[in-house]
Motif scaffolding. Structure first.
Motif, PDB file in Angstrom:
ATOM      1  N   ILE A   1       0.839  -1.203   0.000  1.00  0.00           N
ATOM      2  CA  ILE A   1       0.000   0.000   0.000  1.00  0.00           C
ATOM      3  C   ILE A   1       0.874   1.253   0.000  1.00  0.00           C
ATOM      4  O   ILE A   1       0.578   2.243  -0.678  1.00  0.00           O
ATOM      5  N   ILE A   2       1.965   1.216   0.746  1.00  0.00           N
ATOM      6  CA  ILE A   2       2.875   2.359   0.839  1.00  0.00           C
ATOM      7  C   ILE A   2       3.798   2.443  -0.380  1.00  0.00           C
ATOM      8  O   ILE A   2       4.074   3.530  -0.893  1.00  0.00           O
ATOM      9  N   SER A   3       4.238   1.303  -0.866  1.00  0.00           N
ATOM     10  CA  SER A   3       5.264   1.273  -1.917  1.00  0.00           C
ATOM     11  C   SER A   3       4.774   1.817  -3.246  1.00  0.00           C
ATOM     12  O   SER A   3       5.505   2.559  -3.931  1.00  0.00           O
ATOM     13  N   ILE A   4       3.558   1.482  -3.642  1.00  0.00           N
ATOM     14  CA  ILE A   4       3.081   1.855  -4.976  1.00  0.00           C
ATOM     15  C   ILE A   4       3.038   3.372  -5.172  1.00  0.00           C
ATOM     16  O   ILE A   4       3.632   3.897  -6.124  1.00  0.00           O
ATOM     17  N   PRO A   5       2.347   4.138  -4.290  1.00  0.00           N
ATOM     18  CA  PRO A   5       2.377   5.600  -4.496  1.00  0.00           C
ATOM     19  C   PRO A   5       3.765   6.203  -4.304  1.00  0.00           C
ATOM     20  O   PRO A   5       4.113   7.192  -4.962  1.00  0.00           O
ATOM     21  N   THR A   6       4.582   5.609  -3.424  1.00  0.00           N
ATOM     22  CA  THR A   6       5.933   6.126  -3.196  1.00  0.00           C
ATOM     23  C   THR A   6       6.782   5.984  -4.446  1.00  0.00           C
ATOM     24  O   THR A   6       7.518   6.910  -4.817  1.00  0.00           O
ATOM     25  N   VAL A   7       6.688   4.838  -5.124  1.00  0.00           N
ATOM     26  CA  VAL A   7       7.444   4.630  -6.370  1.00  0.00           C
ATOM     27  C   VAL A   7       7.016   5.632  -7.429  1.00  0.00           C
ATOM     28  O   VAL A   7       7.853   6.208  -8.134  1.00  0.00           O
ATOM     29  N   ILE A   8       5.728   5.872  -7.542  1.00  0.00           N
ATOM     30  CA  ILE A   8       5.218   6.811  -8.553  1.00  0.00           C
ATOM     31  C   ILE A   8       5.728   8.230  -8.286  1.00  0.00           C
ATOM     32  O   ILE A   8       6.184   8.928  -9.196  1.00  0.00           O
ATOM     33  N   ILE A   9       5.673   8.661  -7.026  1.00  0.00           N
ATOM     34  CA  ILE A   9       6.092  10.026  -6.677  1.00  0.00           C
ATOM     35  C   ILE A   9       7.604  10.196  -6.806  1.00  0.00           C
ATOM     36  O   ILE A   9       8.091  11.155  -7.418  1.00  0.00           O
ATOM     37  N   ALA A  10       8.363   9.255  -6.220  1.00  0.00           N
ATOM     38  CA  ALA A  10       9.830   9.379  -6.205  1.00  0.00           C
ATOM     39  C   ALA A  10      10.460   8.953  -7.525  1.00  0.00           C
ATOM     40  O   ALA A  10      11.622   9.275  -7.787  1.00  0.00           O
ATOM     41  N   GLY A  11       9.705   8.220  -8.355  1.00  0.00           N
ATOM     42  CA  GLY A  11      10.230   7.727  -9.618  1.00  0.00           C
ATOM     43  C   GLY A  11       9.916   8.638 -10.790  1.00  0.00           C
ATOM     44  O   GLY A  11      10.573   9.674 -10.993  1.00  0.00           O
ATOM     45  N   PRO A  12       8.895   8.323 -11.577  1.00  0.00           N
ATOM     46  CA  PRO A  12       8.599   9.108 -12.779  1.00  0.00           C
ATOM     47  C   PRO A  12       8.303  10.584 -12.516  1.00  0.00           C
ATOM     48  O   PRO A  12       8.768  11.450 -13.258  1.00  0.00           O
ATOM     49  N   ILE A  13       7.545  10.892 -11.456  1.00  0.00           N
ATOM     50  CA  ILE A  13       7.180  12.296 -11.201  1.00  0.00           C
ATOM     51  C   ILE A  13       8.412  13.113 -10.811  1.00  0.00           C
ATOM     52  O   ILE A  13       8.658  14.201 -11.346  1.00  0.00           O
ATOM     53  N   PHE A  14       9.201  12.601  -9.871  1.00  0.00           N
ATOM     54  CA  PHE A  14      10.411  13.316  -9.457  1.00  0.00           C
ATOM     55  C   PHE A  14      11.397  13.451 -10.615  1.00  0.00           C
ATOM     56  O   PHE A  14      12.012  14.516 -10.793  1.00  0.00           O
ATOM     57  N   THR A  15      11.562  12.408 -11.402  1.00  0.00           N
ATOM     58  CA  THR A  15      12.498  12.441 -12.535  1.00  0.00           C
ATOM     59  C   THR A  15      12.134  13.543 -13.512  1.00  0.00           C
ATOM     60  O   THR A  15      13.004  14.239 -14.052  1.00  0.00           O
ATOM     61  N   LYS A  16      10.835  13.729 -13.730  1.00  0.00           N
ATOM     62  CA  LYS A  16      10.368  14.778 -14.638  1.00  0.00           C
ATOM     63  C   LYS A  16      10.820  16.157 -14.177  1.00  0.00           C
ATOM     64  O   LYS A  16      11.241  16.995 -14.991  1.00  0.00           O
ATOM     65  N   TYR A  17      10.769  16.402 -12.868  1.00  0.00           N
ATOM     66  CA  TYR A  17      11.115  17.722 -12.347  1.00  0.00           C
ATOM     67  C   TYR A  17      12.619  17.912 -12.146  1.00  0.00           C
ATOM     68  O   TYR A  17      13.158  18.990 -12.393  1.00  0.00           O
ATOM     69  N   VAL A  18      13.319  16.872 -11.684  1.00  0.00           N
ATOM     70  CA  VAL A  18      14.751  17.035 -11.425  1.00  0.00           C
ATOM     71  C   VAL A  18      15.514  17.228 -12.730  1.00  0.00           C
ATOM     72  O   VAL A  18      16.604  17.811 -12.741  1.00  0.00           O
ATOM     73  N   ARG A  19      14.950  16.775 -13.831  1.00  0.00           N
ATOM     74  CA  ARG A  19      15.606  16.950 -15.129  1.00  0.00           C
ATOM     75  C   ARG A  19      15.796  18.427 -15.455  1.00  0.00           C
ATOM     76  O   ARG A  19      16.728  18.805 -16.173  1.00  0.00           O
ATOM     77  N   LYS A  20      14.907  19.283 -14.916  1.00  0.00           N
ATOM     78  CA  LYS A  20      15.005  20.723 -15.167  1.00  0.00           C
ATOM     79  C   LYS A  20      16.158  21.359 -14.387  1.00  0.00           C
ATOM     80  O   LYS A  20      16.689  22.386 -14.790  1.00  0.00           O
ATOM     81  N   PHE A  21      16.542  20.738 -13.253  1.00  0.00           N
ATOM     82  CA  PHE A  21      17.567  21.306 -12.395  1.00  0.00           C
ATOM     83  C   PHE A  21      18.979  20.849 -12.769  1.00  0.00           C
ATOM     84  O   PHE A  21      19.941  21.604 -12.599  1.00  0.00           O
ATOM     85  N   VAL A  22      19.103  19.602 -13.226  1.00  0.00           N
ATOM     86  CA  VAL A  22      20.419  19.098 -13.639  1.00  0.00           C
ATOM     87  C   VAL A  22      20.309  18.450 -15.023  1.00  0.00           C
ATOM     88  O   VAL A  22      20.491  17.240 -15.176  1.00  0.00           O
ATOM     89  N   PRO A  23      19.991  19.258 -16.048  1.00  0.00           N
ATOM     90  CA  PRO A  23      19.817  18.688 -17.394  1.00  0.00           C
ATOM     91  C   PRO A  23      21.061  17.994 -17.913  1.00  0.00           C
ATOM     92  O   PRO A  23      20.977  17.032 -18.680  1.00  0.00           O
ATOM     93  N   GLU A  24      22.241  18.469 -17.454  1.00  0.00           N
ATOM     94  CA  GLU A  24      23.494  17.875 -17.940  1.00  0.00           C
ATOM     95  C   GLU A  24      23.622  16.410 -17.529  1.00  0.00           C
ATOM     96  O   GLU A  24      24.255  15.613 -18.234  1.00  0.00           O
ATOM     97  N   ALA A  25      23.012  16.039 -16.398  1.00  0.00           N
ATOM     98  CA  ALA A  25      23.070  14.644 -15.949  1.00  0.00           C
ATOM     99  C   ALA A  25      22.275  13.731 -16.871  1.00  0.00           C
ATOM    100  O   ALA A  25      22.592  12.548 -17.017  1.00  0.00           O
ATOM    101  N   PHE A  26      21.248  14.296 -17.505  1.00  0.00           N
ATOM    102  CA  PHE A  26      20.390  13.504 -18.378  1.00  0.00           C
ATOM    103  C   PHE A  26      20.858  13.506 -19.832  1.00  0.00           C
ATOM    104  O   PHE A  26      20.319  12.773 -20.660  1.00  0.00           O
ATOM    105  N   ASP A  27      21.841  14.330 -20.127  1.00  0.00           N
ATOM    106  CA  ASP A  27      22.318  14.436 -21.507  1.00  0.00           C
ATOM    107  C   ASP A  27      23.547  13.587 -21.796  1.00  0.00           C
ATOM    108  O   ASP A  27      24.039  13.566 -22.915  1.00  0.00           O
ATOM    109  N   LYS A  28      24.054  12.898 -20.784  1.00  0.00           N
ATOM    110  CA  LYS A  28      25.272  12.119 -20.966  1.00  0.00           C
ATOM    111  C   LYS A  28      25.005  10.882 -21.826  1.00  0.00           C
ATOM    112  O   LYS A  28      23.958  10.249 -21.720  1.00  0.00           O
ATOM    113  N   VAL A  29      25.982  10.548 -22.655  1.00  0.00           N
ATOM    114  CA  VAL A  29      25.861   9.391 -23.542  1.00  0.00           C
ATOM    115  C   VAL A  29      26.975   8.407 -23.223  1.00  0.00           C
ATOM    116  O   VAL A  29      28.153   8.695 -23.458  1.00  0.00           O
ATOM    117  N   ASN A  30      26.623   7.287 -22.664  1.00  0.00           N
ATOM    118  CA  ASN A  30      27.574   6.204 -22.410  1.00  0.00           C
ATOM    119  C   ASN A  30      28.834   6.680 -21.678  1.00  0.00           C
ATOM    120  O   ASN A  30      29.937   6.329 -22.049  1.00  0.00           O
TER     121      ASN A  30
END
Length: 450
Positions: free
Chosen positions: A180-209
């Motif tokens: 019950i706790i894990s499912i909403p926690t994964v959604i919030i800390a996973g896809p939702i957080f990733t969407k927003y943190v990408r705006k703060f450290v875009p260089e981390a998401f642009d690295k290739v291999n």
């Protein structure tokens, strides 16, 4: 003083790595020895403490990472990762592929240790990122979130299982509330957080291999008809899950029925150990991703050698990060935190979370933080009608907060995704803190209705 000394040690470490550009392994070694001196560990015990920490960490993750890296490289070079990635993209579509990765990691994470899940899934996730032309970290961060959440909240993982035993909680209710706790926690800390943190450290998401772990999943694309079937590829990739799952069910069956140990139970317990599971899965992959695909033994061993070379520095960093953690434990940092809460009258649920969180920040190990918290909180639970299953989850939530430089997991994620220390703080440390806070919030909400 121990907390102040620890804080100063962390500052020195960050200066060495971020400002002076000293190699991470060397920086961790320097700070480990300096902290040992500052915390008053006898000179004759310092080297032994550092060696114990390094040996203990490599003993638990060294072979797992070694076998796992070879397994992942065999699956990648044999075309299995390409087949799995193409099939998942066809099923879920490119727009929903992140959710497919999260779902896969969550399901596999129930049975797999965090480190095992990471080395197993990274080659596949890297192949998917190449196929759909999206950032490796954009898919990898939610994957790591799902693995971390299951590791913190769901039996049969060691943390929640052992803590449940300490508190005397019903393991079945821990599992139910944990879901019950894990499912909403994964959604919030996973896809939702990733969407927003990408705006703060875009260089981390642009690295290739740029990471060694990504190199394990890197392989030449081949015609799809030349790759192994989806069934063969999936069985090879999922074989550690299958073995661990069978071993877990067998152990639970023995415990619930009270049957005495016999050769079968001992054999399944042996096979279910993460190191043995990865070794057996590696042997299977040599056939399914190699011999049956008409690859020569020379080609297979070349894949194996390249994968081990790719993670050699990671293993050294993981080992010495274990030394830093051991120095903090032997130096009494955790004991000092424990004294702060002696005789506290706070709510047991919040107190369990808070003590575990401070223990985690102070000495790094989530397992040590959780187990120490259990020993401290049990005497304070006398006369309280607090739900024991929720106490387990509150402790687990606190024990994963703010993963930073004294946590082996911090360095695993940093090296796995080729991040800088600053980028790892922005992504992984923040992510783990969100998992912890969400875990506490959902525990408190559940406590109002159960």
């Amino acid at each position: 003083m121990p907390l102040l000394i620890t804080a100063l040690g962390i500052v020195v470490l960050l200066i060495l790595i971020m400002k002076l550009k000293v190699n991470t392994f060397i920086s961790l070694a320097i700070v480990s020895f300096l902290l040992a001196l500052a915390l008053g560990i006898p000179l004759t015990d310092i080297v032994g403490t550092v060696e114990t920490g390094l040996g203990g960490t490599l003993a638990s993750v060294g072979l797992i990472f070694g076998f796992g890296a070879i397994l992942g490289k065999l699956i990648a070079d044999g075309g299995g990762a390409q087949r799995i990635s193409v099939t998942l993209i066809d099923i879920f579509g490119e727009k929903k592929i992140q959710w497919a990765v999260v779902l896969t990691a969550f399901i596999l994470g129930i049975a797999l240790f965090f480190e095992v899940g990471l080395v197993l899934l990274i080659p596949i996730v890297y192949q998917i990122s190449k196929q759909v032309n999206v950032s490796f970290l954009y898919l990898g961060l939610p994957m790591a979130t799902a693995l971390s959440v299951t590791h913190a909240f769901l039996p049969p993982h060691p943390g929640p299982t052992v803590i449940a035993g300490e508190y005397g909680a019903d393991i079945g209710m821990v599992l139910v509330y944990g879901f019950i706790i894990s499912i909403p926690t994964v959604i919030i800390a996973g896809p939702i957080f990733t969407k927003y943190v990408r705006k703060f450290v875009p260089e981390a998401f642009d690295k290739v291999n740029e990471s060694a772990m990504a190199a394990i999943g890197d392989a030449e694309q081949m015609p799809l008809e030349d790759t192994p079937s989806f069934l063969k590829s999936s069985i090879t990739a999922l074989f550690p899950v299958i073995l661990m799952g069978i071993a877990t069910v067998t152990n639970l069956l023995q415990e619930t029925t009270g049957m005495s140990e016999n050769v079968l139970f001992n054999l399944m317990s042996f096979i279910g150990m993460p190191t043995m599971t990865m070794f057996i899965s590696l042997l299977l992959a040599l056939y399914t991703m190699g011999i049956s695909q008409n690859r020569t033994m020379t080609q297979l061993m070349k894949s194996a050698e390249s994968s081990v070379k790719a993670i050699s520095m990671i293993l050294l960093i993981l080992g010495i990060s274990g030394s830093l953690k051991e120095v903090l434990i032997v130096g009494g940092v955790g004991d000092y935190v424990a004294q702060i809460f002696d005789g506290s009258s706070l709510s047991p649920l919040f107190l369990a979370w808070l003590i575990a969180a401070l223990m985690r920040v102070a000495q790094g190990s989530a397992t040590v933080a959780a187990l120490t918290t259990a020993g401290l909180v049990i005497p304070l639970m006398g006369g309280s009608d607090v739900n024991l299953a929720l106490m387990v989850l509150a402790t687990g939530a606190g024990s994963v907060i703010a993963s930073h430089v004294n946590d082996t997991g911090f360095w695993i994620v940093k090296e796995a995704f080729g991040l800088t220390v600053k980028e790892t703080f922005y992504t992984w440390t923040a992510l783990e803190t969100i998992i912890s806070v969400c875990g506490l919030a959902f525990v408190l909400l559940l406590s109002l209705v159960v």
